[in-house]
Design a protein around this motif. Structure first.
Motif, mmCIF file in Angstrom:
data_model
loop_
_atom_site.group_PDB
_atom_site.id
_atom_site.type_symbol
_atom_site.label_atom_id
_atom_site.label_comp_id
_atom_site.label_asym_id
_atom_site.label_seq_id
_atom_site.Cartn_x
_atom_site.Cartn_y
_atom_site.Cartn_z
ATOM 1 N N LEU A 104 0.851 -1.186 0.000
ATOM 2 C CA LEU A 104 0.000 0.000 0.000
ATOM 3 C C LEU A 104 0.887 1.237 0.000
ATOM 4 O O LEU A 104 1.593 1.509 0.976
ATOM 5 C CB LEU A 104 -0.918 0.007 1.226
ATOM 6 C CG LEU A 104 -1.815 -1.224 1.423
ATOM 7 C CD1 LEU A 104 -2.755 -1.014 2.597
ATOM 8 C CD2 LEU A 104 -2.603 -1.531 0.160
ATOM 9 N N ARG A 105 0.839 1.971 -1.109
ATOM 10 C CA ARG A 105 1.645 3.179 -1.241
ATOM 11 C C ARG A 105 0.752 4.409 -1.250
ATOM 12 O O ARG A 105 -0.366 4.374 -1.754
ATOM 13 C CB ARG A 105 2.470 3.120 -2.527
ATOM 14 C CG ARG A 105 3.529 2.019 -2.533
ATOM 15 C CD ARG A 105 4.165 1.869 -3.890
ATOM 16 N NE ARG A 105 3.185 1.434 -4.886
ATOM 17 C CZ ARG A 105 3.480 1.155 -6.142
ATOM 18 N NH1 ARG A 105 4.718 1.277 -6.578
ATOM 19 N NH2 ARG A 105 2.532 0.769 -6.980
ATOM 20 N N ARG A 106 1.253 5.482 -0.734
ATOM 21 C CA ARG A 106 0.486 6.718 -0.648
ATOM 22 C C ARG A 106 -0.047 7.123 -2.019
ATOM 23 O O ARG A 106 0.685 7.128 -3.007
ATOM 24 C CB ARG A 106 1.362 7.836 -0.085
ATOM 25 C CG ARG A 106 0.623 9.158 0.086
ATOM 26 C CD ARG A 106 1.488 10.181 0.770
ATOM 27 N NE ARG A 106 0.768 11.426 0.985
ATOM 28 C CZ ARG A 106 1.256 12.468 1.642
ATOM 29 N NH1 ARG A 106 2.479 12.407 2.156
ATOM 30 N NH2 ARG A 106 0.534 13.558 1.801
ATOM 31 N N GLY A 107 -1.348 7.435 -2.061
ATOM 32 C CA GLY A 107 -1.982 7.840 -3.305
ATOM 33 C C GLY A 107 -2.667 6.710 -4.039
ATOM 34 O O GLY A 107 -3.450 6.962 -4.965
ATOM 35 N N ASP A 108 -2.402 5.450 -3.651
ATOM 36 C CA ASP A 108 -3.045 4.308 -4.303
ATOM 37 C C ASP A 108 -4.540 4.291 -3.991
ATOM 38 O O ASP A 108 -4.966 4.613 -2.880
ATOM 39 C CB ASP A 108 -2.427 2.990 -3.830
ATOM 40 C CG ASP A 108 -1.039 2.751 -4.408
ATOM 41 O OD1 ASP A 108 -0.658 3.488 -5.332
ATOM 42 O OD2 ASP A 108 -0.348 1.829 -3.922
ATOM 43 N N THR A 109 -5.333 3.900 -4.980
ATOM 44 C CA THR A 109 -6.763 3.656 -4.794
ATOM 45 C C THR A 109 -7.048 2.244 -5.269
ATOM 46 O O THR A 109 -6.607 1.855 -6.354
ATOM 47 C CB THR A 109 -7.611 4.659 -5.589
ATOM 48 O OG1 THR A 109 -7.309 5.992 -5.142
ATOM 49 C CG2 THR A 109 -9.093 4.399 -5.384
ATOM 50 N N MET A 110 -7.773 1.472 -4.479
ATOM 51 C CA MET A 110 -7.928 0.054 -4.800
ATOM 52 C C MET A 110 -9.204 -0.516 -4.199
ATOM 53 O O MET A 110 -9.816 0.087 -3.309
ATOM 54 C CB MET A 110 -6.731 -0.725 -4.244
ATOM 55 C CG MET A 110 -6.650 -0.698 -2.721
ATOM 56 S SD MET A 110 -5.063 -1.273 -2.092
ATOM 57 C CE MET A 110 -4.033 0.112 -2.579
#
Length: 234
Positions: free
Chosen positions: A209-215
């Motif tokens: 999980l990286r900052r800015g990811d949407t999932m």
């Protein structure tokens, strides 16, 4: 608020319209640094609506927002009848309405969950602790009222062994009639802070999980991160 008080004016010389937009940081100084109470309330509302379970009541945030609304009401009243500040007064009033709408939506979202699962919340200590004092009282009153209605309309006409509100039949070990949230359901989430690799499955699978990811991801995977403010549901 005194419109003639220069200490309450912004750089343009007009009274401040900051309203709910006060800087806020968590006690450990992380994540919410620089977020306004308005943004935090929007995030709390989204999380509450999208999470399959009821989340921890945001008591400090709600009390700050209520206090901010009260201060803003005082500012608006002080501008009553002063034509030079009529536009500012209208802007403050619109902002106040917007914040009130968010606050009521947040509280309504929680009440809907309480009405859906009042029995399980009252029966589970971990869930009870997430409710405010007023919510616990409401859950208890709602469950009692629903119990009386169910007994008078249906349960009293059934055999004695099948009149329980929480068990399918008298003598059953588990309370199977109490609703439990499906924490394995998929939710949409946005990552607010780098989380690295997190467990994502029974066989040791992980997800980065990286900052800015949407999932779209299982709620169980991000549950603790939502509570910590590192992930926001959508």
């Amino acid at each position: 608020m005194d419109p003639n008080d220069s200490s309450q004016r912004d750089q343009s010389g007009q009274p401040s319209t900051s309203g709910m937009h006060h800087e806020y940081a968590t006690q450990d100084g992380s994540l919410d640094m620089g977020c306004s109470d308005f943004e935090l309330l929007k995030r709390a509302l989204l999380n509450e609506r999208m999470a399959p379970e009821i989340l921890q009541y945001k008591e400090e945030l709600v009390e700050r927002v209520k206090a901010g609304l009260k201060r803003q009401e005082t500012e608006i009243d002080a501008m009553e009848g002063q034509r030079d500040y009529e536009l500012v007064r209208q802007v403050l009033s619109y902002e106040q309405d917007r914040v009130r709408f968010l606050l009521k939506a947040y509280l309504r979202a929680r009440l809907e969950k309480i009405e859906q699962s009042a029995g399980s919340m009252l029966d589970t200590e971990a869930l009870r602790e997430r409710l405010s004092k007023q919510e616990r009282s409401y859950a208890s009153s709602f469950f009692v009222a629903m119990g009386r209605y169910m007994k008078s309309s249906v349960l009293n006409d059934l055999p004695p062994n099948y009149q329980s509100l929480v068990k399918r039949y008298e003598g059953e070990a588990e309370k199977r009639l109490l609703d439990t949230p499906d924490e394995a359901k998929y939710v949409f989430a946005r990552v607010l802070d780098d989380c690295g690799q997190v467990p994502d499955g029974p066989d040791g699978q992980t997800a980065e999980l990286r900052r800015g990811d949407t999932m779209a991801i299982k709620y169980t995977t991000v549950k603790a991160l939502v509570e910590a403010g590192q992930v926001c549901l959508l």
